[in-house]
Write a protein that holds these residues in place. Sequence first.
Motif, PDB file in Angstrom:
ATOM      1  N   ALA A  93       0.839  -1.204   0.000  1.00  0.00           N
ATOM      2  CA  ALA A  93       0.000   0.000   0.000  1.00  0.00           C
ATOM      3  C   ALA A  93       0.870   1.247   0.000  1.00  0.00           C
ATOM      4  N   ARG A  94       0.653   2.074  -0.982  1.00  0.00           N
ATOM      5  CA  ARG A  94       1.458   3.286  -1.121  1.00  0.00           C
ATOM      6  C   ARG A  94       0.811   4.407  -0.340  1.00  0.00           C
ATOM      7  N   LEU A  95       1.632   5.141   0.358  1.00  0.00           N
ATOM      8  CA  LEU A  95       1.160   6.285   1.122  1.00  0.00           C
ATOM      9  C   LEU A  95       1.187   7.524   0.240  1.00  0.00           C
ATOM     10  N   LEU A 108      10.438  14.677   0.981  1.00  0.00           N
ATOM     11  CA  LEU A 108      10.019  13.415   0.369  1.00  0.00           C
ATOM     12  C   LEU A 108      11.130  12.360   0.349  1.00  0.00           C
ATOM     13  N   PRO A 109      12.367  12.691  -0.023  1.00  0.00           N
ATOM     14  CA  PRO A 109      13.415  11.665   0.084  1.00  0.00           C
ATOM     15  C   PRO A 109      13.628  11.188   1.514  1.00  0.00           C
ATOM     16  N   ALA A 110      13.524  12.116   2.473  1.00  0.00           N
ATOM     17  CA  ALA A 110      13.709  11.719   3.876  1.00  0.00           C
ATOM     18  C   ALA A 110      12.601  10.781   4.326  1.00  0.00           C
ATOM     19  N   LEU A 111      11.358  11.072   3.941  1.00  0.00           N
ATOM     20  CA  LEU A 111      10.239  10.212   4.344  1.00  0.00           C
ATOM     21  C   LEU A 111      10.335   8.835   3.703  1.00  0.00           C
ATOM     22  N   GLU A 112      10.729   8.778   2.432  1.00  0.00           N
ATOM     23  CA  GLU A 112      10.869   7.465   1.799  1.00  0.00           C
ATOM     24  C   GLU A 112      11.946   6.638   2.490  1.00  0.00           C
ATOM     25  N   ASP A 120       3.424   7.955  -3.060  1.00  0.00           N
ATOM     26  CA  ASP A 120       2.751   8.744  -4.078  1.00  0.00           C
ATOM     27  C   ASP A 120       2.925  10.200  -3.672  1.00  0.00           C
ATOM     28  N   GLN A 121       3.608  10.969  -4.492  1.00  0.00           N
ATOM     29  CA  GLN A 121       4.062  12.294  -4.094  1.00  0.00           C
ATOM     30  C   GLN A 121       3.202  13.386  -4.728  1.00  0.00           C
ATOM     31  N   TYR A 122       2.842  14.360  -3.905  1.00  0.00           N
ATOM     32  CA  TYR A 122       2.049  15.500  -4.357  1.00  0.00           C
ATOM     33  C   TYR A 122       2.740  16.779  -3.894  1.00  0.00           C
ATOM     34  N   VAL A 123       2.775  17.765  -4.761  1.00  0.00           N
ATOM     35  CA  VAL A 123       3.414  19.040  -4.441  1.00  0.00           C
ATOM     36  C   VAL A 123       2.439  20.164  -4.745  1.00  0.00           C
TER      37      VAL A 123
END
Length: 283
Positions: A93-95, A108-112, A120-123
Amino acid sequence: MDSLPEVDDLRLVAAVAATGSIGAAARRLRISQPSASQRLARLERRVGVPLFDRDTQGATPTPAGHELAHQADHILGHLAHAFDSARVAAERARLRVGVFPSLVAEVLPALELILDAELDQYVDHGDRLLAWLAEGTLDAAVIAIAEQVDVAAGLRVHRVGRDRLALLLPPGITVGSGRQPLRDRRVVFATYDAGAETVRRGLIGLGADVHRAATVPTALATGRLRGWPAAVPASAVRDRLPGETVCDLPLAYRIEVSMVLPRRPDQRLADAVPKLRRELGLA
């Protein structure tokens, strides 16, 4: 619904078509032959047409039986993988995480890395991220305006940490002293919260001729290109080019970085907050 075939019906039709015999199908399914015959007869009454032609040699599918057996194979094949697919989906499951533009390259790199998961990235801007989070489009939003706007009642603000403003000085550039250390100095600035006007007034009070940039990366790029000091959040200047220096700004201004989550969040995200603080170097 009574009109829908049961799984055992489909298994029986597929087995009879595959073996060519009701008796052989019954043995494959580990049921008695009379039970298999009765079930098949009931199924044919429900369908309304014969499914097999029976004789002493066995059972041969009619056109209707051949089609139902084909459909049964297809459906049973999907059912066989249903539970496995559900388990795989849960594991993978992708967050869905949203971040405002100025800090996206850090967050985002730190969270991954922290979550050991692909996101799934949103900006977008913080207010829009909050709206998406409230409607369930996002699982988390990392923003810097949670203390400056109304957050929907169903959301919870988790403080990641506090950032301060710093002054990035190009090679060979220094600042003065006293109450106006930036007197007559062109300074480009940007902040990633809603306090740009407060920062602008503060820099003017320090004597600066201010130039506002749209984003923190734009402020840094402009300062480096033009040879101007750049007033930006300290988290943005941890990596510096050769010859650049960083000094504190005498402004009592702090930026609160927060992770906003739904009332019942994915626990992985809630647990990531203190680790994200350390990764970003926030107080």
